[in-house]
Design an enzyme around this catalytic site. Structure first.
Site, short mmCIF file in Angstrom:
data_model
loop_
_atom_site.label_atom_id
_atom_site.label_comp_id
_atom_site.label_asym_id
_atom_site.label_seq_id
_atom_site.Cartn_x
_atom_site.Cartn_y
_atom_site.Cartn_z
N SER A 126 23.83 -75.18 -80.11
CA SER A 126 24.23 -76.06 -79.01
C SER A 126 25.67 -75.81 -78.62
O SER A 126 26.51 -75.47 -79.47
CB SER A 126 24.09 -77.51 -79.48
OG SER A 126 24.73 -78.38 -78.59
N TYR A 151 25.20 -84.67 -85.97
CA TYR A 151 24.23 -83.75 -85.36
C TYR A 151 24.92 -82.44 -84.98
O TYR A 151 24.48 -81.35 -85.33
CB TYR A 151 23.57 -84.38 -84.12
CG TYR A 151 23.13 -83.37 -83.11
CD1 TYR A 151 21.99 -82.61 -83.33
CD2 TYR A 151 23.90 -83.12 -81.96
CE1 TYR A 151 21.62 -81.63 -82.41
CE2 TYR A 151 23.52 -82.15 -81.05
CZ TYR A 151 22.39 -81.40 -81.28
OH TYR A 151 22.03 -80.42 -80.39
N LYS A 155 24.80 -78.17 -86.44
CA LYS A 155 24.67 -76.91 -85.69
C LYS A 155 25.79 -75.96 -86.08
O LYS A 155 25.58 -74.76 -86.30
CB LYS A 155 24.70 -77.17 -84.18
CG LYS A 155 23.53 -77.98 -83.66
CD LYS A 155 22.21 -77.27 -83.86
CE LYS A 155 21.03 -78.06 -83.35
NZ LYS A 155 19.74 -77.51 -83.79
C1 UD1 Z 1 24.77 -84.53 -75.42
C2 UD1 Z 1 25.47 -84.49 -76.73
C3 UD1 Z 1 25.43 -83.07 -77.27
C4 UD1 Z 1 23.99 -82.61 -77.38
C5 UD1 Z 1 23.28 -82.77 -76.06
C6 UD1 Z 1 21.80 -82.52 -76.30
C7 UD1 Z 1 27.19 -86.25 -76.75
C8 UD1 Z 1 28.65 -86.55 -76.67
N1 UD1 Z 1 26.85 -84.96 -76.60
O1 UD1 Z 1 25.46 -83.72 -74.48
O2 UD1 Z 1 26.04 -83.05 -78.54
O3 UD1 Z 1 23.94 -81.26 -77.78
O4 UD1 Z 1 23.43 -84.09 -75.55
O5 UD1 Z 1 21.10 -82.61 -75.12
O6 UD1 Z 1 26.37 -87.13 -76.92
N2 UD1 Z 1 25.64 -89.81 -68.82
C9 UD1 Z 1 25.73 -90.97 -68.09
N3 UD1 Z 1 24.84 -91.98 -68.33
C10 UD1 Z 1 23.86 -91.88 -69.28
C11 UD1 Z 1 23.76 -90.67 -70.03
C12 UD1 Z 1 24.68 -89.67 -69.78
O7 UD1 Z 1 26.60 -91.11 -67.24
O8 UD1 Z 1 23.08 -92.83 -69.46
C13 UD1 Z 1 26.59 -88.72 -68.55
C14 UD1 Z 1 27.42 -88.35 -69.75
O9 UD1 Z 1 28.59 -89.13 -69.80
C15 UD1 Z 1 27.69 -86.87 -69.48
C16 UD1 Z 1 26.46 -86.39 -68.71
O10 UD1 Z 1 25.84 -87.58 -68.22
O11 UD1 Z 1 28.80 -86.72 -68.66
C17 UD1 Z 1 25.47 -85.65 -69.59
O12 UD1 Z 1 25.22 -86.45 -70.73
P1 UD1 Z 1 24.07 -86.07 -71.79
O13 UD1 Z 1 22.80 -85.78 -71.10
O14 UD1 Z 1 24.05 -87.14 -72.83
O15 UD1 Z 1 24.56 -84.69 -72.42
P2 UD1 Z 1 25.97 -84.34 -73.14
O16 UD1 Z 1 26.76 -85.54 -73.42
O17 UD1 Z 1 26.61 -83.26 -72.36
#
Ligand code: UD1
Length: 341
Positions: A126, A151, A155
């Protein structure tokens, strides 16, 4: 035809990869303990691919059971290892479960392979191993830092284990694939992402909000130094990701690797903000998402996107599907899955 063992093949990325492998003429055996997926995945894979992978229900944390499962498939040429826990928040709450599951299963798999001389291994890694990258695009040479969660740490440490193992065993080859943000689903709508409980990740949260299962999407922060203030990620279609695994496994089976431990980023090289993803979802699917801006989420990085140069140059692979295709297929899957609710 080469037999490939796919651990965790009933899960989200694993099941899409099974389809891509079958489409390329590989024979597929799935090792899964069904702790976070169901047997139905195998039926769905068969429906799409027209061929049925063999399912072996095995707990890879159990050394003897793992050894026996491999013994029954000793003619396999390679292993693609997806079997692992992957929920960030859960790993913070239950770190020992994460370290136990993700490491025992890895080590038992490698040990069984070593005994039988199954010398090719693709690892599901990842972009989380980069922690908070200093510059973007992130290349494979960007420093690996401490991930924000147990998690993520599994990795990072798994890659260290693989590095040591390949250094000590020159006939054993590994390709570690560092995923950016996989989203979307197979175009049939038969398989897709199905998180347990409340989704942590953006896309399943969006699709469940659209389906009326969640009331409102929270957008975590609009004060980042980005064009619209929301955080930027490199979203990649899960079928592009799946196809990259086939390219990687073929590289090892055909002995085309240049080193016996190679690492590649898998992303598109393009970053999209949270609001851009929401807008694309709304426009492509002709609906509107109930959302609200809230505070930043702890541990979130403002901007991350991949350099795709190395994968393009060495694997000859680049992502083909765009954001519109990702958001359409994600909704198509969710709608299809919920149609009998
Ligand atoms: C997350 C994990 C990462 C993991 C990956 C797996 C964290 C900090 N990182 O990545 O370790 O490998 O998922 O798929 O958890 N967002 C919202 N609202 C939500 C959910 C997300 O605004 O309800 C935003 C987040 O702030 C981020 C973006 O959407 O900016 C993507 O989020 P997400 O899908 O959770 O992925 P990552 O955080 O990049």
């Amino acid at each position: 035809m080469s037999k490939i063992i796919v651990t965790g093949g009933c899960g989200y990325i694993g099941s899409h990869t099974c389809i891509a492998l079958l489409a390329q003429g590989h024979e597929v055996v799935v090792f899964d303990d069904l702790s976070n997926a169901t047997k139905e995945s195998i039926d769905r894979i068969e429906k799409i691919a027209g061929k049925r992978p063999e399912l072996c229900i095995v707990d890879l944390k159990n050394k003897n059971a793992t050894s026996a499962a491999f013994e029954a498939h000793k003619e396999a040429l390679a292993v693609i290892h997806f079997a692992a826990y992957k929920a960030v928040k859960e790993s913070v709450d239950h770190p020992l479960q994460y370290y136990e599951n993700n490491f025992f299963s890895l080590i038992n798999t490698l040990t069984a392979q070593q005994k039988l001389g199954i010398n090719n291994f693709i690892f599901s890694s990842s972009a989380t191993v980069y922690g908070m990258p200093e510059t973007c695009p992130v290349t494979e040479k960007s420093p690996v830092s401490t991930p924000f969660s147990p998690y993520g740490n599994t990795k990072k440490i798994a890659e260290e284990i693989l590095k040591d193992h390949t250094a000590a065993n020159l006939d054993f080859s590994v390709i570690s694939l560092r995923y950016f943000n996989p989203i979307g689903a197979h175009e049939s709508g038969e398989i897709g992402e199905l998180p347990n409980g409340i989704p942590n990740n953006l896309m399943p949260y969006i699709t469940q909000t659209a389906a009326g299962i969640r009331e409102k999407l929270m957008v975590f922060g609009n004060d980042y130094p980005t064009k619209d203030g929301t955080a930027i990620r490199d979203y990649i279609h899960v079928m592009d990701l799946a196809e990259a695994h086939v390219v990687a496994v073929n590289r090892l089976v055909d002995q085309k690797q240049e080193q016996n431990f190679e690492i590649y980023n898998l992303g598109t090289g393009t970053g999209y903000s949270v609001l851009e993803v929401i807008t694309a979802f709304e426009t492509q699917n002709n609906l509107s998402i109930n959302y609200e801006i809230t505070a930043r989420r702890d541990g979130d990085v403002p901007v991350v996107f991949a350099s795709t140069e190395l994968a393009s140059k060495k694997l000859g692979w680049t992502a083909k599907r765009d954001l519109n295709s990702m958001v359409k297929s994600a909704w198509n899957w969710e709608k299809n899955y919920r149609k009998n609710d």
